[in-house]
Design an enzyme around this catalytic site. Structure first.
Site, short mmCIF file in Angstrom:
data_model
loop_
_atom_site.label_atom_id
_atom_site.label_comp_id
_atom_site.label_asym_id
_atom_site.label_seq_id
_atom_site.Cartn_x
_atom_site.Cartn_y
_atom_site.Cartn_z
N ASP A 102 3.73 3.87 21.83
CA ASP A 102 3.21 3.18 22.93
C ASP A 102 3.80 4.92 24.36
OD1 ASP A 102 2.60 0.39 22.45
OD2 ASP A 102 2.52 1.34 21.50
N ALA A 103 5.22 4.65 24.29
CA ALA A 103 5.71 5.66 25.42
C ALA A 103 4.93 7.34 24.90
CB ALA A 103 6.57 5.55 25.73
N ASP A 110 1.07 7.33 25.01
CA ASP A 110 1.10 7.23 25.96
C ASP A 110 0.82 8.75 26.82
OD1 ASP A 110 1.13 3.97 27.32
OD2 ASP A 110 -0.27 4.88 26.10
N SER A 164 -5.14 -7.18 -4.75
CA SER A 164 -3.89 -6.94 -4.02
C SER A 164 -2.91 -7.54 -5.08
CB SER A 164 -3.24 -7.06 -2.98
OG SER A 164 -3.07 -8.28 -2.22
N LEU A 165 -1.79 -6.94 -5.41
CA LEU A 165 -0.47 -7.61 -6.51
C LEU A 165 0.48 -8.75 -5.75
CD1 LEU A 165 -1.00 -4.53 -8.46
CD2 LEU A 165 -2.06 -6.58 -8.93
N GLU A 179 1.79 -0.12 -15.76
CA GLU A 179 1.54 1.42 -15.38
C GLU A 179 2.72 2.33 -13.87
OE1 GLU A 179 -2.62 0.23 -13.95
OE2 GLU A 179 -3.32 -0.18 -16.41
N LYS A 219 3.09 2.87 -10.60
CA LYS A 219 2.46 2.67 -10.03
C LYS A 219 2.72 3.30 -8.46
CE LYS A 219 1.70 -1.25 -5.87
NZ LYS A 219 1.60 -0.37 -4.92
N ASP A 269 1.58 5.64 -5.36
CA ASP A 269 1.08 5.09 -3.94
C ASP A 269 -0.05 5.40 -3.44
OD1 ASP A 269 1.82 3.31 -1.35
OD2 ASP A 269 3.54 3.90 -0.66
N ARG A 291 -10.77 0.35 -0.73
CA ARG A 291 -10.87 -1.43 -0.45
C ARG A 291 -10.86 -1.75 0.93
NH1 ARG A 291 -6.90 -4.63 0.31
NH2 ARG A 291 -6.30 -6.35 -0.55
N GLU A 328 -7.11 4.93 -8.74
CA GLU A 328 -5.83 5.45 -6.87
C GLU A 328 -6.18 6.64 -6.87
OE1 GLU A 328 -4.19 2.74 -5.95
OE2 GLU A 328 -2.45 3.64 -4.87
N TYR A 381 -7.57 2.92 -13.94
CA TYR A 381 -6.55 1.63 -14.19
C TYR A 381 -7.74 0.42 -13.78
CZ TYR A 381 -5.80 1.18 -9.36
OH TYR A 381 -5.44 1.15 -7.71
N LYS A 414 8.05 -3.71 -7.83
CA LYS A 414 8.61 -2.09 -7.78
C LYS A 414 10.21 -1.72 -7.40
CE LYS A 414 5.30 -2.42 -4.86
NZ LYS A 414 5.29 -2.74 -2.72
N CYS A 432 12.05 -14.49 28.44
CA CYS A 432 11.06 -14.08 27.78
C CYS A 432 11.18 -12.15 28.86
CB CYS A 432 9.86 -14.41 28.06
SG CYS A 432 8.47 -13.04 27.79
N CYS A 474 7.91 -12.19 30.75
CA CYS A 474 7.25 -13.14 32.11
C CYS A 474 7.83 -13.84 32.18
CB CYS A 474 6.39 -14.04 31.28
SG CYS A 474 7.08 -15.40 30.85
N CYS A 511 9.35 -18.08 23.72
CA CYS A 511 8.84 -17.91 25.00
C CYS A 511 7.78 -18.77 25.31
CB CYS A 511 8.18 -16.81 25.53
SG CYS A 511 7.27 -16.67 26.69
N CYS A 530 1.73 -16.04 29.78
CA CYS A 530 2.66 -15.21 29.58
C CYS A 530 1.96 -13.97 29.05
CB CYS A 530 3.77 -15.74 28.26
SG CYS A 530 4.65 -13.91 27.52
S1 IVH Z 1 -4.34 -2.84 -10.36
C1 IVH Z 1 -6.05 -6.78 -9.39
N1 IVH Z 1 -2.97 -1.09 -11.16
O1 IVH Z 1 -1.04 -1.11 -5.32
C2 IVH Z 1 -5.54 -5.50 -9.89
N2 IVH Z 1 -2.93 -0.81 -8.91
O2 IVH Z 1 -0.33 -3.15 -4.99
C3 IVH Z 1 -5.29 -5.26 -8.98
N3 IVH Z 1 -2.15 0.16 -8.03
O3 IVH Z 1 -4.51 -1.69 -4.00
C4 IVH Z 1 -4.83 -3.62 -8.97
N4 IVH Z 1 -1.33 1.76 -9.16
O4 IVH Z 1 -4.24 0.81 -4.55
C5 IVH Z 1 -3.65 -1.12 -10.41
N5 IVH Z 1 -2.18 1.03 -12.05
C6 IVH Z 1 -1.93 0.20 -11.17
C7 IVH Z 1 -2.38 0.89 -9.57
C8 IVH Z 1 -2.46 -0.20 -8.24
C9 IVH Z 1 -1.47 1.37 -7.67
C10 IVH Z 1 -2.03 0.07 -5.90
C11 IVH Z 1 -3.27 0.14 -5.65
C12 IVH Z 1 -3.70 -1.76 -5.63
C13 IVH Z 1 -1.77 -1.55 -4.84
C14 IVH Z 1 -1.65 -3.31 -5.04
#
Ligand code: IVH
Length: 693
Positions: A40-41, A44, A89-90, A122, A124, A126, A145, A181, A233, A321, A415, A418, A433, A439
C-alpha cells in the site's frame, strides 16, 4: 529522486509517463488479478509523486492521467458474459498420497473395486482459462472464467489469437462451448518483457500475468501485438454428445482445428500416474511453457457424469501440483494484519526475492505459535516457498545466519489498529481483537469483503477505494455504500464526473442481490461462498432464513438442529451463525441492509427434476447395494432434494437400505414416507430422464 521543483519539463513528462504505466500495472494487479504487486505504501507513494508533479506542471496533465482514472476502470471495460455451463476449478494433490486418496474417493463413490481407472493426463499450464462458444461451427463469442458463472466478454481480443479457430472444420454440433487455456510461451514472455522494458513500460512478473494482462486489453490491437497461445482441453455445454471418453473428445477437438497439447497422455490405470508425474516434473524446465503440475481426468465420460461435482470442483479430476519452489532471503520486519473477524495474522516483510519466477516480498507467518515454534526473529535469514497460488510461506529459519542482536519476537497483546485487548480462546491458535465493530481495521476488512467479487461485486469499489472512502469518513458500514451521493465523492482526487456516475450506477445495479451473495457478503466467520449457497438453497428466501437464524440462536432449538443437520453445515458453522444472530448490532445491520435492498429468492441451477424431488427433504439409512451412499446423495441433490442425516417431521422421504435401524423406526413413528432402494432407483431414474442434456 529529483525534487519536483528541480525537474525540467522533459524530465517531468518522462516521469509522468513512467508513473502512469506503473500505476496502471499496479491497478491491474490489484483489481483484476487480486494479486497486488506493490505494498500500500509503495502504491500511495507512486500516486503522491504523480499528484505532486502534476500540481507543479499542470500543462502536462493528460486526459488519461492516473489522477483522473478510477482504479478498476480497465476491468469494467468488458461486458459480462454468462457461461451456459459453469466453469469449474480443480481440487489439488501435492503428494502421491493425495492422488491415491483421490482415486479411493472415486472408487468409493462409484462402488468400484478392482477395475483400473483410466485417466487422461494433461500438463497443467498456468495461464487463464477461457470459454469459446461456437454455433454451427462459427465462433460466436468467448469469455474469461470470471467467477465461474459469468466472465468478461473478450471476443474481440480472442479473434486476434491464431490458435482460436474462427470456423470449425468437419462436423461440429450445432452449439458447443469449448474450454481451454490461453497462455504465453516462455520465449514470447521474455521477448515481450524486453520490448516493454525498452519502451519504458512495466514488465510482467511471470507468463501468467503477461497472458492475463494481454488478453484483458480494452484495445484488441494491443492484444494482437502480443503472442498468445491456446490449448483446448475441456467441454462446456454441447447440443449433442460428441464422444464417450475424454481422450476421444480431445481427438475431436483436433479434427475441428484446435491445438491440443501433444504432451497429453492416456493412462490405462491410475498406477501409471506417478511415473507420468515424475517424467513431467523432470522435463518441466525444458518445456517451452511454464507448467505447475498435471491434471488427471477420469477418461470415461459416463463415469464423469455419475461423479458430478462438489461445490465448484468436479469429483472426476484433480490437479497434482509439483512440489513448492523455495528461496532464501532476509526477514526485515513482522507486520500484524487484522482480518475481518478480528484475527491477528503476522506477516513477514521480506527482502524481495525471486521464487520460481515470481518476486516475493511478503509471506505469511500463520500465527503466534508458529513464530514461537520456529523462533522466527526480525533480521533472520529464512527459507520461503510458494506452492501454486497459495500465499508464500516461511519454511525454516537458518539459525547459523542469525545476527547476534536479534531478539525473540513479542507477539502483540493488543490490537495494533484499535488498541483493544487481543484474546486467544483456550485451544485456539488465533488471537483475535475484541474491538468488534469499533475496530477500524475490522470494519474496513468487512467492507472490503462486502464489495468483493463473490459478494456484492461492485465495479469500481475495490479494497483501495473502500480504504480511501473510510479515511474520508464517507463509509462506516455496508449500508453507507447505498447512501453515497455524487456530492460525497466530487472533488476527490482521481474522481471525475464519469467515474462517479459509473460507480453510482454500479452500486444502484446491486440493490438487487441473490440471497446467497447477500449471506456471503455479511462476512460471518466460517461462512464461505459454498456454505452461503447451501444456506440460501436450504431456506430459499431472506425472511425464512432470518426467522430461522433468530430461532437457531437458542442451542437445542428445532431451528438449530435443522441448521446443523444440513449436509455440509454441521455444529461449528451452526454455532457461528448462532453467535452472529445473538448480537443485536448484527441483526440491526442485517435488517437495515435488507430494508435498503431487494434480496432475490434462491433459484437452483436449471431446476432439474422439477416436481420430482425439488425442495424435498430426503434421508438415507441402511446400506445401499446398487450405489454408494455419496452417489445416492449426490443424485438426490441433483434432482433438487435436500439430503439430511436425521429424520424429523419435516422429512419428506426416507430411503431404507439393508439393516436400517432407528431412522427407519422413527420415520414409521412420524408417518414419513418410506421407500426401498429399488423404489428409490425407479424414482431417481424417472427424475433423471427429465434432466436436459
Ligand atoms: S480442466 C472441470 N485441464 O487449471 C475442469 N484445467 O485449477 C476444469 N488448467 O481453471 C479445468 N490446464 O485454468 C483443466 N488441462 C487442463 C488445464 C487446466 C490448466 C487450469 C485452468 C483451470 C485451473 C484449475
Amino acid at each position: 529522486m529529483i525534487a519536483v521543483d528541480k525537474l525540467t519539463d522533459a524530465e517531468a513528462a518522462a516521469e509522468l509517463a513512467r508513473l502512469a504505466a506503473e500505476i496502471a500495472a499496479a491497478d491491474r494487479a490489484y483489481y483484476e488479478r487480486d494479486a497486488p504487486d506493490l505494498t500500500d505504501a509503495e502504491y500511495d507513494a507512486l500516486r503522491q509523486r504523480n499528484a505532486a508533479i502534476e500540481a507543479a506542471f499542470p500543462l502536462l496533465v493528460t486526459a488519461d492521467s492516473p489522477s483522473r482514472r478510477l482504479g478498476a476502470a480497465p476491468a469494467s471495460g468488458f461486458a459480462k458474459l454468462r457461461h451456459a455451463v459453469p466453469m469449474l476449478s480443480l481440487d489439488n494433490a501435492f503428494a502421491p498420497e493425495d492422488f491415491i486418496e483421490f482415486c479411493e474417493r472415486v472408487r468409493r463413490f462409484l462402488g468400484l473395486k478392482d477395475t483400473p481407472l483410466a485417466f487422461a493426463a494433461e500438463p497443467k499450464i498456468d495461464g487463464l482459462s477461457i470459454n469459446l462458444t461456437y454455433e454451427n461451427g462459427v465462433f460466436i463469442h468467448g469469455a474469461t472464467r470470471g467467477d465461474g458463472s459469468e466472465g468478461e466478454d473478450v471476443t474481440a481480443n480472442l479473434r486476434t489469437i491464431a490458435d482460436v479457430p474462427q470456423q470449425l472444420r468437419g462436423d461440429a454440433p450445432a452449439r458447443i462451448e469449448i474450454r481451454g487455456e490461453v497462455f504465453m510461451t516462455k520465449a514470447d514472455f521474455l521477448a515481450l518483457n524486453a520490448a516493454q522494458e525498452a519502451a519504458g513500460q512495466k514488465v510482467f512478473a511471470n507468463p501468467r500475468n503477461a497472458a492475463a494482462g494481454s488478453l484483458r486489453q480494452i484495445d484488441p490491437a494491443v492484444t494482437a501485438g502480443r503472442r498468445l497461445s491456446l490449448f483446448a482441453y475441456a467441454m462446456g455445454q454441447a447440443s449433442e454428445r460428441v464422444a464417450s471418453t475424454h481422450w476421444a473428445y480431445l481427438q475431436r477437438l483436433k479434427e475441428w482445428g484446435f491445438a491440443v497439447n501433444g504432451r497429453n497422455q492416456l493412462l490405462a490405470s491410475e498406477t501409471d500416474a506417478a511415473a507420468f508425474q515424475a517424467a513431467m516434473a523432470a522435463g518441466r524446465s525444458a518445456l517451452p511453457y511454464d507448467i505447475d503440475g498435471v491434471v488427471y481426468k477420469i477418461d470415461d465420460l459416463s463415469l464423469q457424469e455419475r461423479l458430478g461435482y462438489v461445490g465448484r470442483e468436479p469429483r472426476w479430476a484433480i490437479a497434482w501440483k509439483f512440489p513448492a519452489e523455495q528461496a532464501t532471503t532476509v526477514l526485515q520486519d513482522i507486520e500484524i494484519q487484522i482480518g475481518r473477524t478480528g484475527a491477528l495474522t503476522p506477516v513477514a516483510i521480506l527482502q524481495s526475492v525471486n521464487v520460481g519466477g515470481v518476486l516475493v516480498t511478503r509471506a505469511t507467518l500463520h500465527n503466534e505459535d508458529e513464530i514461537a515454534r520456529k523462533d522466527t526473529r526480525i533480521g533472520d535469514t529464512v527459507v520461503v516457498q510458494r506452492a501454486g497460488d497459495v500465499i508464500p510461506q516461511i519454511v525454516t529459519v537458518l539459525l547459523d545466519k542469525r545476527p547476534a542482536d536479534a531478539v525473540a519476537y513479542a507477539f502483540p497483546t493488543h490490537c495494533p489498529a484499535c488498541g483493544s485487548l487481543a484474546v486467544r480462546p483456550p485451544g485456539e491458535v488465533v488471537k483475535r481483537c475484541t474491538g468488534g465493530l469499533t475496530c477500524p481495521a475490522q470494519v474496513e476488512e468487512r467492507l472490503a469483503h462486502f464489495v468483493s467479487r463473490a459478494a456484492f461485486d461492485i465495479d469500481g469499489l475495490g479494497a483501495k477505494t473502500v480504504h480511501e472512502f473510510m479515511q474520508a469518513g464517507l463509509l462506516h458500514s455496508p449500508l453507507d455504500i447505498f447512501k453515497l451521493t455524487a456530492a460525497d465523492i466530487a472533488g476527490r482526487e482521481g474522481w471525475g464526473d464519469t467515474s462517479i456516475a459509473n460507480l453510482l450506477r454500479a452500486i444502484e445495479s446491486r440493490r438487487r442481490i441473490p440471497l446467497a451473495r447477500f449471506i456471503f457478503a455479511l462476512g460471518i466467520r466460517r461462512i464461505g461462498e459454498a456454505t452461503a449457497k447451501l444456506l440460501a438453497k436450504h431456506y430459499g428466501n431472506f425472511a425464512i432464513w432470518r426467522a430461522q437464524m433468530r430461532e437457531a440462536v437458542a442451542i437445542g432449538s428445532q431451528a438449530r438442529i435443522d441448521l446443523s443437520s444440513i449436509t455440509g453445515i454441521g455444529p461449528a458453522i451452526a454455532e457461528e451463525l448462532g453467535e452472529f444472530f445473538a448480537e443485536p448490532r448484527n441483526l440491526t445491520a442485517v435488517d437495515a441492509l435488507a430494508g435498503a435492498l431487494s434480496i432475490d429468492d434462491y433459484v437452483g441451477a436449471a431446476g432439474p427434476g422439477e416436481g420430482q424431488l425439488a425442495g424435498k427433504i430426503v434421508v438415507f439409512t441402511g446400506t445401499l447395494t446398487t450405489m454408494s451412499r455419496p452417489e445416492a446423495k449426490a443424485l438426490a441433490e441433483r434432482l433438487g432434494a435436500k439430503v439430511l442425516d436425521s429424520v424429523s417431521k419435516r422429512t419428506d422421504l426416507v430411503v431404507v437400505g439393508a439393516d436400517a435401524g432407528s431412522k427407519a423406526r422413527k420415520a414409521a413413528e412420524l408417518g414419513v414416507k418410506v421407500v426401498s432402494e429399488d423404489e428409490w432407483r425407479a424414482l431417481a431414474e424417472a427424475g433423471q430422464s427429465t434432466i436436459a442434456p
